[in-house]
Design an enzyme around this catalytic site. Structure first.
Site, short mmCIF file in Angstrom:
data_model
loop_
_atom_site.label_atom_id
_atom_site.label_comp_id
_atom_site.label_asym_id
_atom_site.label_seq_id
_atom_site.Cartn_x
_atom_site.Cartn_y
_atom_site.Cartn_z
N THR A 88 -0.75 -0.22 -9.66
CA THR A 88 -0.44 0.52 -8.43
C THR A 88 0.20 1.88 -8.69
O THR A 88 0.38 2.66 -7.74
CB THR A 88 0.53 -0.30 -7.54
N THR A 109 2.82 2.25 -14.77
CA THR A 109 4.27 2.08 -14.62
C THR A 109 4.65 1.13 -13.49
O THR A 109 5.83 0.85 -13.30
CB THR A 109 4.96 3.44 -14.39
N SER A 110 3.66 0.62 -12.76
CA SER A 110 3.95 -0.41 -11.77
C SER A 110 2.65 -1.14 -11.45
O SER A 110 1.57 -0.55 -11.49
CB SER A 110 4.54 0.18 -10.49
N SER A 111 2.79 -2.43 -11.15
CA SER A 111 1.60 -3.22 -10.84
C SER A 111 2.00 -4.45 -10.04
O SER A 111 3.18 -4.80 -9.95
CB SER A 111 0.90 -3.66 -12.13
N ARG A 165 8.87 2.71 -5.01
CA ARG A 165 8.27 1.37 -5.13
C ARG A 165 9.04 0.38 -4.27
O ARG A 165 8.46 -0.47 -3.61
CB ARG A 165 8.27 0.92 -6.58
#
Length: 403
Positions: A88, A109-111, A165
């Site tokens: 993401t 760096t985000s998922s 986030r």
């Protein structure tokens, strides 16, 4: 005439299919976790994500295609209920999902972690009703929602270092009726306002066990953490905390990798050729080649973790068949060059990097190739030591160095 999209209803059979797929793959689904997966609408937590296009661009970078309901409803909803990690965010940059574009390269760096791993984490941490839990790494909020569904929202605290986030995750969680405690915080330091916890579960990796997490766990409580390093070896460990601030636990079997806590990410090391230029001309034949660490096997994955305990500040890269080990902390370096079926080693600096790696491999072979579950991690004032009855103890980076 096409019917309008209805994700809330369309998702119901997809969630049921996901649960059945997890059960077929031996994911530990007790009735309560099964009910949680069936109830939580994962699509609400991933309005947009990237999938690899299966090709590289002209510069050799992986092309990542954005997927949203507006771009391709069927593909978006099917992927949301697949047992897949959905990227993401790249390089800490929040995408504009109203007008997304193809990404070329970049570091995720985000998922949204694949559901089988999320459920396995909560199960491995032995989370049950009545526990208070701290989740490190809210991400999209899907894992947090599963915990809230299984427990009471008031027993769940989740922290995330990226405020954007967390804001998106909070919107999704509150929109689904879940009200956990959420905070922007660095996972290295946990979250003192809600401590102490019965369970701490991290969805990012650390180079060593952060002392604050031990202090925020009740005596008898457990921490489930992924340990990693700059050789990209990973190990999961379930620690039980003792009242005196020490902890001990076994490594868990299974290949798992998480993004590193951002302050534990590897530093840049520059041009490998510059490091090699300062090495002595003297060469020796390697007892072990680097293929033992880089093969696509569970044993190599495990060996990378053991090796990086011996050289915790080393990084490895390959350029034109030459393997470089570079330690930006001590200024040490080594190269391994293939020649006639052998590897020739050059080393320089205060730490003989490959010599240390070979010592670990020698001990590993002599001990009979023990798997992760044969190792115990002990954490105390004297340090964090990985122990095996037939191998010398391996020290993780000190807490100060890791932080």
């Amino acid at each position: 005439m096409a019917m309008p999209a209805d994700p809330e209803n369309d998702a119901v059979p997809l969630r049921a299919a996901l649960v059945n797929a997890l059960a077929r793959n031996d994911v530990p689904l007790d009735p309560a976790w099964r009910a949680a997966v069936e109830a939580v609408p994962r699509h609400r937590f991933v309005p947009g994500f990237y999938l690899p296009e299966g090709r590289r661009d002209a510069t050799g970078l992986t092309a990542w295609e954005p997927v949203t309901a507006e771009l391709d409803y069927g593909r978006w909803l099917a992927a949301a209920y697949s047992d897949t990690s959905l990227i993401t965010q790249f390089d800490g940059e929040e995408p504009d999902w109203r007008a997304p574009v193809v990404r070329h390269g970049g570091a995720p760096t985000s998922s949204s972690t694949l559901p089988s791993l999320v459920v396995r984490m909560w199960s491995d941490a032995e989370v049950v009703e009545g526990h208070t839990v701290l989740e490190i790494g809210t991400g999209t909020g899907y894992s947090t929602a599963l915990a809230c569904e299984r427990l009471d929202s008031g027993d769940v605290t989740s922290i995330e270092v990226d405020p954007r986030r967390l804001e998106a995750a909070a919107d999704a969680l509150y929109g689904c009726g879940y009200t956990p405690t959420l905070a922007v915080a660095d996972g290295l330091y946990g979250y003192w306002p809600e401590a102490r916890f019965d369970r701490v579960v991290a969805a990012c990796s650390f180079r060593a066990v952060p002392p604050a997490l031990l202090a925020q766990t009740r005596p008898g409580g457990k921490l489930l953490l992924t340990l990693s390093g700059w050789l990209y070896g990973y190990a999961r460990v379930l620690l039980t905390v003792v009242g005196d601030g020490t902890a001990e636990g076994a490594l868990l079997r299974g290949t798992v990798s998480f993004m590193a806590a951002r302050t534990h990410a590897a530093p840049a090391f520059g041009n490998p050729a510059h490091w090699a230029a300062g090495l002595p001309d003297k060469r020796r034949t390697a007892r072990h080649g680097p293929e033992r660490l880089v093969a696509a096997t569970e044993e190599a994955f495990h060996l990378r973790f053991l090796a990086q305990c011996a050289v915790p500040d080393a990084q490895m890269t390959t350029v034109d068949e030459v393997v470089y080990l570079i330690d930006v902390v001590s200024g040490s370096a080594a190269t391994l060059t293939p020649s006639d079926g052998e590897w020739h080693v050059r080393e320089g600096g205060p730490v003989r990097l490959w010599e240390r790696v070979e010592s670990v491999l020698d001990a590993f072979d002599a001990a009979g190739l023990p798997g992760p579950e044969a190792f115990t991690l002990r954490v105390c004032d004297e340090g964090q030591r990985l122990w095996h009855p037939n191998m010398p103890g391996l020290l993780l980076p000190s807490a100060a160095a890791a932080n």
